[in-house]
Design a protein around this motif. Structure first.
Motif, PDB file in Angstrom:
ATOM      1  N   GLU A 145       0.824  -1.206   0.000  1.00  0.00           N
ATOM      2  CA  GLU A 145       0.000   0.000   0.000  1.00  0.00           C
ATOM      3  C   GLU A 145       0.862   1.262   0.000  1.00  0.00           C
ATOM      4  O   GLU A 145       0.530   2.254  -0.668  1.00  0.00           O
ATOM      5  CB  GLU A 145      -0.937  -0.011   1.208  1.00  0.00           C
ATOM      6  N   GLU A 148       2.024   1.825  -3.539  1.00  0.00           N
ATOM      7  CA  GLU A 148       0.945   2.323  -4.399  1.00  0.00           C
ATOM      8  C   GLU A 148       0.634   3.786  -4.103  1.00  0.00           C
ATOM      9  O   GLU A 148       0.392   4.576  -5.028  1.00  0.00           O
ATOM     10  CB  GLU A 148      -0.308   1.460  -4.223  1.00  0.00           C
ATOM     11  N   PHE A 160      -7.943  -5.410  -5.352  1.00  0.00           N
ATOM     12  CA  PHE A 160      -8.050  -5.081  -3.933  1.00  0.00           C
ATOM     13  C   PHE A 160      -8.667  -6.223  -3.135  1.00  0.00           C
ATOM     14  O   PHE A 160      -8.273  -6.475  -1.992  1.00  0.00           O
ATOM     15  CB  PHE A 160      -8.879  -3.810  -3.739  1.00  0.00           C
ATOM     16  N   HIS A 163      -5.947  -8.527  -2.295  1.00  0.00           N
ATOM     17  CA  HIS A 163      -5.074  -7.868  -1.322  1.00  0.00           C
ATOM     18  C   HIS A 163      -5.722  -7.846   0.065  1.00  0.00           C
ATOM     19  O   HIS A 163      -5.069  -8.117   1.075  1.00  0.00           O
ATOM     20  CB  HIS A 163      -4.800  -6.443  -1.808  1.00  0.00           C
ATOM     21  N   ARG A 164      -7.013  -7.559   0.098  1.00  0.00           N
ATOM     22  CA  ARG A 164      -7.712  -7.399   1.375  1.00  0.00           C
ATOM     23  C   ARG A 164      -7.763  -8.697   2.157  1.00  0.00           C
ATOM     24  O   ARG A 164      -7.802  -8.684   3.391  1.00  0.00           O
ATOM     25  CB  ARG A 164      -9.139  -6.887   1.115  1.00  0.00           C
ATOM     26  N   HIS A 225      -7.333   2.729   0.275  1.00  0.00           N
ATOM     27  CA  HIS A 225      -7.434   1.268   0.206  1.00  0.00           C
ATOM     28  C   HIS A 225      -8.636   0.797   1.021  1.00  0.00           C
ATOM     29  O   HIS A 225      -8.510   0.223   2.106  1.00  0.00           O
ATOM     30  CB  HIS A 225      -6.133   0.622   0.686  1.00  0.00           C
TER      31      HIS A 225
END
Length: 325
Positions: A145, A148, A160, A163-164, A225
């Protein structure tokens, strides 16, 4: 919410007291804003709703893991390390090294080493591999993060979601569940498609629930995010429309949990799984439901999420003192 609450652990007050005593003993000298934030966060509430039948010793240990994890989260989500990839990389590398057995430097690293040594010895190799993988993957999401943000990039919704699954930090606590449930899944059980699907659905539910409840807090900090924010950007819709869509998605994830439960029972039968392994998987099916519900209830009760008006901007340009070597 289709799952019934299993209640709240009666040892919550003792666990809260033990967590703050532990933090003091580890030299985690929180600033006044950080202390206020942790009080609003109420890690003892989450852990008591997630593990309502754990022993007091396990509840205390797991809460101290969560206390530590929230310090990490606030440092890298809200603090300067979340905006500085080099600072973030150095700090995360050190934490992962300590997780892997390196000698610690500074209060946060020493606290991690202590938690590691109280948790991992005596567990099976397969459990330790899973816990290490889940914890390290969570830690490295902060670096992803930070990069980014520095690059001015925003992930797609599909990117995402993947990623989450790591960044919400639920998966390490599913490993800790095995300790209090007195089970230890073999690699064969961990490899069952439906068990993987169940674990992912439980984790995805926690991540989206957190995003819905923390959107206002994170928007005040300029944090992108977040699934609600990404829906809003992607669709060009109002905040309420984005929240409504996220709520629909959350209900669908709960349906995924239920579907994975049924499929796991079918796979247990098809694979001829019996004895302790079958009992362990059935225990996961039973407990994960109340875990999802406990996580859901926590987000509706903790001021970390219900009082976004209390958010204070973090304007430091260096790591908190307890991260320093």
């Amino acid at each position: 919410m289709p799952f019934q609450s299993a209640g709240c652990h009666p040892g919550l007050p003792k666990t809260r007291e033990a967590a703050w005593e532990w933090a003091e003993s580890e030299g985690l000298d929180l600033s006044v804003p950080a202390r206020k934030k942790m009080i609003r966060t109420r890690p003892e509430l989450w852990i008591s709703l997630i593990f309502p039948k754990a022993s007091q010793d396990h509840l205390d240990l797991f809460c101290q893991w969560l206390f530590w994890a929230f310090l990490v989260d606030d440092e890298f989500d809200d603090g300067p390390a979340g905006r500085n990839p080099l600072m973030c990389e150095k700090a995360i590398t050190r934490l992962v090294d300590v997780l892997d057995g390196a000698a610690p430097n500074g209060p946060m690293e020493r606290a991690l080493a202590g938690l590691r040594d109280r948790t991992c010895p005596g567990r099976s190799p397969q459990w330790n591999r899973q816990f290490r993988r889940d914890t390290a993957a969570w830690l490295w999401t902060y670096y992803a993060e930070a990069v980014e943000r520095a690059a001015g990039q925003v992930p797609s919704r599909s990117e995402f979601a993947k990623h989450r699954r790591d960044s919400v930090a639920m998966q390490p606590f599913l490993c800790l569940h095995e300790i209090t449930a007195e089970i230890d899944l073999p690699d064969s059980a961990r490899s069952l498609p439906a068990y993987i699907a169940l674990r992912n659905a439980v984790t995805d539910h926690s991540g989206l629930c957190n995003d819905i409840c923390s959107f206002e807090k994170e928007a005040a900090l300029g944090y992108e995010h977040n699934a609600v924010r990404l829906i809003q950007r992607d669709r060009g819709c109002t905040l309420q429309e984005a929240v409504d869509e996220a709520g629909i998605q959350l209900a669908r994830i709960a349906e995924r949990v239920q579907r994975a439960e049924k499929e796991l029972i079918q796979e247990i039968e098809a694979a001829g799984i019996t004895g302790p392994t079958r009992a362990a998987l059935e225990r996961c099916v039973q407990d994960y439901r109340s875990l999802v519900r406990g996580d859901f209830d926590y987000h509706a009760r903790a001021e970390r999420y219900t009082r976004p008006d209390l958010v204070e901007l973090d304007e430091r340009d260096s790591l908190s003192q307890y991260f320093a070597a």
